[in-house]
Scaffold this active site. Structure first.
Site, short mmCIF file in Angstrom:
data_model
loop_
_atom_site.label_atom_id
_atom_site.label_comp_id
_atom_site.label_asym_id
_atom_site.label_seq_id
_atom_site.Cartn_x
_atom_site.Cartn_y
_atom_site.Cartn_z
N LYS A 1 13.67 77.59 -1.26
CA LYS A 1 15.11 77.61 -0.97
C LYS A 1 15.83 78.73 -1.74
CE LYS A 1 16.01 73.05 0.84
NZ LYS A 1 16.84 71.85 0.87
N LYS B 1 8.60 74.82 8.12
CA LYS B 1 9.05 73.45 8.36
C LYS B 1 10.32 73.44 9.22
CE LYS B 1 11.59 70.99 5.28
NZ LYS B 1 12.53 70.12 6.01
N LYS C 1 17.12 71.48 8.63
CA LYS C 1 18.54 71.56 8.98
C LYS C 1 19.08 72.94 8.65
CE LYS C 1 19.57 67.00 7.33
NZ LYS C 1 19.03 67.00 5.97
P1 ATP Z 1 17.40 70.74 4.22
O1 ATP Z 1 16.84 71.90 4.98
O2 ATP Z 1 18.89 70.80 3.99
O3 ATP Z 1 16.59 70.39 2.97
P2 ATP Z 1 15.91 68.82 5.70
O4 ATP Z 1 15.82 69.08 7.14
O5 ATP Z 1 14.74 69.16 4.83
O6 ATP Z 1 17.24 69.49 5.20
P3 ATP Z 1 16.39 66.41 4.16
O7 ATP Z 1 17.68 65.69 4.22
O8 ATP Z 1 16.11 67.29 2.99
O9 ATP Z 1 16.26 67.27 5.52
O10 ATP Z 1 15.19 65.38 4.31
C1 ATP Z 1 15.39 64.05 4.79
C2 ATP Z 1 14.03 63.41 5.07
O11 ATP Z 1 13.43 64.06 6.21
C3 ATP Z 1 13.01 63.56 3.93
O12 ATP Z 1 12.25 62.36 3.85
C4 ATP Z 1 12.13 64.69 4.37
O13 ATP Z 1 10.83 64.60 3.83
C5 ATP Z 1 12.12 64.48 5.88
N1 ATP Z 1 11.87 65.75 6.58
C6 ATP Z 1 12.67 66.84 6.54
N2 ATP Z 1 12.16 67.81 7.32
C7 ATP Z 1 11.02 67.31 7.85
C8 ATP Z 1 10.04 67.83 8.75
N3 ATP Z 1 10.16 69.05 9.24
N4 ATP Z 1 8.99 67.03 9.10
C9 ATP Z 1 8.87 65.78 8.61
N5 ATP Z 1 9.76 65.23 7.76
C10 ATP Z 1 10.83 65.98 7.38
MG MG Z 2 14.92 68.98 2.72
#
Ligand code: ATP
Ligand code: MG
Length: 335
Positions: free
Chosen positions: A114, A197, A200
């Protein structure tokens, strides 16, 4: 204090929820709510580790709450709340800042990803975030934490913090929580790049399917998803060597509640176009009802705020005696 099987997990209100959040986390929460006492938290304190527009942060927090409910989490049976409304998380996090080691945090790959090349200019919070995550979990003495694969390293750090705290202060207050990394799609990858990955925070909307996407966007995004020129593989080892193919196959498996091996068997030797067409239909069938329910719930701000208030009260009731015990073992003057 009695220790029971208890779950804590959180989702950040840092953008629109996507298929990775659903398959890696929320879908599993729905299954687990039957077996465990569950605390599900919208982690707004984590979200502000990177800039969030104050004009929309509260609305994003409500949207994640709506997504939880629309996906099938029962707000009456579980504790649904916003992290910033329960001050005990931050209070315990400070103590954990003093337990956790620089060397431990320096190894966190999410920070490296990040922060990128701009390490000097990111917030201190982005670096110390895993200590707050440990506090989120341990303030409820949670024993199990359902997360996507990307959070595994942070969970290991939580275990280290719990262990060090217990050792340093000669207590057995904190359980050593277990990660629950479940299902066929534990790490959903970007539709634009099978090595990244789904997130968001990815600037490209085409990299992810959002829970709020309508049928047309879902179909378009899957149609445009990156692929390779070969027909689909006939065994799992070969599939794993082809990240884009493997991603679509595991998404398919998870959405249909079948094994990846079974999906590979079904599509062995077929063209991507066939898989994409079927995957788009399946995704629309699963996501569209959630999207519709979310849209309805989001209109009802007072209901969502009511759910969060009830959740906050329940959370504070559990967190307060734990923090008191922490203050006691650390040696602070009793208030
Ligand atoms: P950011 O990019 O802001 O970190 P994010 O998409 O990673 O957002 P989070 O809110 O950090 O979302 O994660 C929420 C939950 O979703 C966590 O349990 C995380 O492990 C899961 N998660 C996030 N992205 C993935 C993915 N690509 N595949 C599977 N699980 C995910
Ligand atoms: Mg995350």
């Amino acid at each position: 204090m009695t220790k029971i099987n208890r779950i804590l997990s959180g989702v950040q209100p840092s953008g629109d929820l996507h298929l990775g959040n659903y398959l890696g986390a929320i879908k599993n929460f729905v299954t687990l709510q039957k077996e465990y006492e569950c605390f599900f938290c919208v982690v707004d304190l984590h979200a502000i580790t990177v800039w969030q527009d104050p004009a929309i942060l509260a609305q994003k927090t409500r949207e994640v709450t709506a997504a939880f409910i629309a996906s099938g989490i029962d707000p009456k049976e579980n504790v649904l709340f916003a992290q910033s409304q329960v001050p005990q998380h931050s209070q315990l996090a400070w103590i954990f800042n003093c337990v956790s080691r620089m060397g431990w945090l320096n190894r966190m790959t999410q920070f490296k990803d990040k922060a990128g090349k701009d390490k000097e200019n990111v917030s201190v919070g982005l670096f110390s975030y895993p200590n707050l995550m440990a506090a989120d979990i341990l303030i409820y003495l949670a024993t199990h934490v359902p997360v996507g694969e990307d959070q595994k390293q942070h969970l290991e750090l939580t275990r280290d913090i719990a262990q060090k705290f217990n050792n340093d202060f000669k207590t057995d207050l904190f359980p050593i929580p277990e990660p629950l990394i479940m299902g066929e799609a534990t790490r959903v990858m970007s539709l634009r790049d099978g090595l990244k990955k789904m997130s968001k925070s990815d600037p490209s909307d085409y990299s992810r399917i959002m829970l709020s996407d309508d049928e047309n966007s879902i179909v378009q995004k899957i149609r445009k998803a990156k692929t390779d020129p070969e027909p689909l593989p006939d065994n799992i080892e070969d599939a794993k060597k082809r990240p884009e193919a493997f991603n679509l196959l595991t998404i398919f498996a998870s959405l249909s509640n079948l094994s990846t091996a079974r999906i590979i068997e079904d599509y062995s030797g077929k063209e991507f176009s066939q898989l994409k067409k079927d995957l788009a239909d399946l995704t629309v069938n699963k996501i569209d009802p959630i999207a519709r329910e979310m849209k309805k719930l989001i209109q009802d701000t007072s209901y969502l705020d009511f759910v969060l208030k009830i959740g906050k009260d329940k959370a504070i009731n559990v967190a307060t005696p734990v923090l008191k015990e922490v203050y006691d073992v650390v040696g602070f003057i009793k208030p």
